[in-house]
Every structure is written in C-alpha cells, then in structure tokens.
Design a protein around this motif. Structure first.
Motif, PDB file in Angstrom:
ATOM      1  N   ALA A 221      -3.551  23.847 -20.656  1.00 40.05           N
ATOM      2  CA  ALA A 221      -2.540  23.857 -21.705  1.00 40.05           C
ATOM      3  C   ALA A 221      -1.570  25.007 -21.552  1.00 40.05           C
ATOM      4  O   ALA A 221      -0.844  25.338 -22.487  1.00 40.05           O
ATOM      5  N   VAL A 243      -6.483  18.473 -22.156  1.00 37.57           N
ATOM      6  CA  VAL A 243      -6.468  19.829 -22.727  1.00 37.57           C
ATOM      7  C   VAL A 243      -7.690  20.019 -23.618  1.00 37.57           C
ATOM      8  O   VAL A 243      -8.050  19.124 -24.385  1.00 37.57           O
ATOM      9  N   THR A 281      -6.477  15.109 -25.876  1.00 34.48           N
ATOM     10  CA  THR A 281      -6.610  16.358 -26.606  1.00 34.48           C
ATOM     11  C   THR A 281      -8.078  16.618 -26.969  1.00 34.48           C
ATOM     12  O   THR A 281      -8.894  15.696 -27.043  1.00 34.48           O
ATOM     13  N   ASN A 321      -7.008  26.819 -18.910  1.00 42.74           N
ATOM     14  CA  ASN A 321      -6.386  26.875 -20.237  1.00 42.74           C
ATOM     15  C   ASN A 321      -5.799  28.260 -20.453  1.00 42.74           C
ATOM     16  O   ASN A 321      -6.277  29.051 -21.255  1.00 42.74           O
TER      17      ASN A 321
END
Length: 402
Positions: A221, A243, A281, A321
């Motif tokens: 992300a 993500v 997500t 991330n």
C-alpha cells in the motif's frame, strides 16, 4: 552475453505487442545496432554534452554521456549534484520515485539547521532538488536496474561507468550510489525467493511488458506499490491490488498529519478507478505459488477468514506495506563490496571498492540516519569526485561561485 546486449534484448522484448509466453530466448547472431551522436551546448560547461542514440530492431535507445551519474534523488544525491554541478561537471540524477524516500515521507523536519521546524520532508527535498537543477543538474525520474562500473565491462576508457534504465542508458566518468535504505526487511514470503525472476519481480517498469494480457498481483500500500500497479495497468488484463490494511477506510478518513506519508491518496484513488484493477483490501499475502514454468498464483488470506484463497496470476510484484530499512543495492549485482548488513563499504572520501564509484547516505547502512548526515556525505563525495576526475592532489573547496 554482454551487459549492453542483455539490456538491448530486454528492450526489444518489451516492445513486442503480441501476446507471448517467453520461456527462453537467445540474442540473434545477426542482431545489430546503430549509434548516432549529437552534441548539445551546455551553458554550464565549456564542453558540449554528447548524446548518442543506440538503435536496435524495433526501438531506439538514447545513450547520454555525463561526468557524474547519481542514482538516487534524496538529500545525499541532491547535495552531491549541487556541488558537482557548481564545479562545472555535467551531472545527472536518476531517481526512481521522489515521493518514497525516507525524507520525502517525513511529515516535519525539526532538526535540520536553518530550516523552519514546520517544513515537511517533501518541501525540503523539493528545495534541494531545485537548487541542484538551477546549477545545471539534469533530473530524470527513472528506474535503474543494472550498472557496469569498470572499463572491461563498458569497453570505454573514458566513460567507464554505465547505468541502464528501461528508457535510456547513461555513460559516465564517475558514479554515485545514493539510493538510501528503504528496502523491505524481514523474511521473504514462501515461494518469493524461489520464483524471483520467474514471475516474482520488484520492478514493474522493467518487467511489466512481459505480462501483456495476463493477470498479475501487486502487494503493498505504499506510493511505490501504487505507481508500479498503475504502470502495470497498461499491459495486464487484470491487476490484483492486494493490501493488508483497510485502505478504503483510510482513503475516506485520511491520515494523521503527524504520520509518515507512505501512501499518496490521490494516486490510490486513481488506481482504484482503473477498470482492470481489482482491490483486495484487508488481505495478507501468504505465499507465492508456481511450478517450473514460473508463478501460477498467490495465496492470500482475507482478515477474519479461516480459509486461504488462491488468486491465479502469472506475475507477483511485491512491495510490502511501506518502507523498510535495508540498503537498496539490488541493481548493483555485486559490483561493489557490501558489509554483512548489506551496506556499501566506503572509505573516508565515500569511494567504494571500485575506483570512481562512490556511495552516500543511508545506502552505507550507517547508524546515523539523519538528513544532515546524508547531505554531508553528498558534499564529501562531490569534492572527492571533482578531485578524482581532474587528477588533483588536493580537494578543491567550494567557497565562492561566480
């Protein structure tokens, strides 16, 4: 196969428009290329800047000649460029992404001398970059995937360094490594290491064209992951953006201004609006799966689910991330000596184990990861470069510039 042949071959393959699965390839013995050289006046230098176009097959590759090539556009790279440009050395900065470095994602700078404590890292970096450009530095946003650092590799006794990007090649008399230490740390995901180069990649710019009309997964992300995924939308039939966070909630609610900006909200919204992007997500990457032909899918786990799910893909682009703290040296390909922790080893003048190649900033894996330290590294290296290129016995101090 030489480095330049490998590079040209990659460019040739990336320009193919047909849907093709490439399992093996060879450079044709009849392959040839043409070189044209153009000279451009440089108002900051008494000598012209040479630009060579190298043409092979379907595409034309521009080859630029510089005194100093700097890989990385953070405080270390920009400071080095400022000093080398002021010394009338033709200088270019190659920066993968100006928005993802350690300084760029810092919300406030309170400990850099002479800077207002309310200034953001991005603002300070923008000023550093602009100052270098004003003195003649050329700045290019480009992904470097390979370098050559010795005359026996480049075949050129003057421009002994070569820097390869998907769009052009830089030939330089000296090279400065300033890519920082934002690489992902920790253990690789199961299957990641085994399938690296066979479907697992960390560079969409380099490998995206191989996945035309195929499905790929992008994990992460960060702004880097978002921009790489956006690039892949030009080629892939579907980009699965995976993500681990609740990114939709983050985009709706915004982020605390005191937190580091690891994600560009506008770019994230733009990516989500692409018709060939599917967002996963609150989903963690569990494993990259494949066989002798390469990646066949990624195993993921959605938060709250007891069962994993496999997304069938042919490519897996893994960015984690956010940033890490590992020196970014993958493009070096063991061309310079590293310490046990992966930092580039340098002497007091910032020169590496290879003559004419320098390393500055966090890529050295120093314990003192501060903007002011990175800037001072860049200054030291620039003065050492000027001494090296002009065969001086003493360092020329930059006090006055007319």
């Amino acid at each position: 196969m030489s480095s330049i042949q490998q590079f040209l071959l990659g460019l040739l393959l990336s320009s193919l428009t047909a849907t093709t699965t490439v399992s093996s390839f060879h450079l044709p013995s009849t392959a040839s290329f043409q070189i044209r050289t153009r000279h451009h006046a440089n108002p900051k230098s008494s000598s012209p800047r040479s630009t060579t176009s190298l043409k092979m097959g379907l595409g034309e590759m521009e080859v630029l000649e510089y005194d100093v090539a700097i890989i990385g556009g953070g405080p270390a790279g920009c400071t080095c460029a400022l000093y080398t440009s002021r010394a009338d050395l033709k200088t270019i900065i190659l920066d993968k992404n100006p928005a993802t470095g350690a300084l760029a994602i810092t919300s406030h700078i309170a400990n850099y001398p002479g800077v207002d404590r309310t200034m953001s890292g991005t603002e300070l970096l923008d000023q550093m970059r602009e100052q270098a450009i004003q003195y003649g530095t050329r700045y290019e946003k480009a992904q470097v995937f390979m370098i050559d650092v010795k005359e026996e590799e480049t075949g050129d006794s003057t421009y002994t360094k070569c820097v390869y990007t998907p769009d052009f090649t830089i030939k330089a008399r000296s090279l400065v490594l300033a890519t920082g230490a934002m690489g992902r740390v920790g253990k690789p995901f199961p299957g990641e290491k085994e399938l690296l180069g066979s479907g697992v990649s960390y560079c969409a710019t380099c490998d995206g064209a191989f996945y035309r009309d195929s499905e790929v997964a992008v994990y992460g992300a960060s702004t880097e992951a978002i921009e790489e995924a956006m690039f892949l939308t030009k080629f892939a039939s579907t980009v699965h953006w995976v993500v681990p966070t609740d990114i939709e909630k983050e985009l709706q609610g915004g982020m605390d201004v005191e937190k580091n900006k690891i994600m560009d909200h506008d770019e994230a919204m733009q990516l989500m609006s692409c018709p060939n992007v599917k967002l996963w997500t609150k989903t963690k990457l569990v494993e990259v799966i494949g066989d002798f032909n390469g990646v066949t899918g990624v195993r993921v786990n959605h938060r709250g689910s007891d069962d994993d799910e496999v997304i069938p893909v042919e490519g897996a682009f893994i960015y984690g991330n956010g940033g890490g703290s590992k020196p970014i040296t993958d493009f070096c390909q063991s061309k310079v000596e590293l310490d046990e922790a992966g930092g580039v080893i340098v002497d007091e003048s910032m020169m590496t184990s290879v003559s004419g190649v320098y390393a500055v900033g966090d890529i050295r894996n120093t314990d003192y990861k501060q903007v002011v330290v990175a800037a001072s590294d860049g200054c030291i290296a620039a003065m050492a470069v000027e001494k090296f290129l002009n065969n001086r016995k003493m360092v020329k101090v930059d006090w006055i510039h007319r």
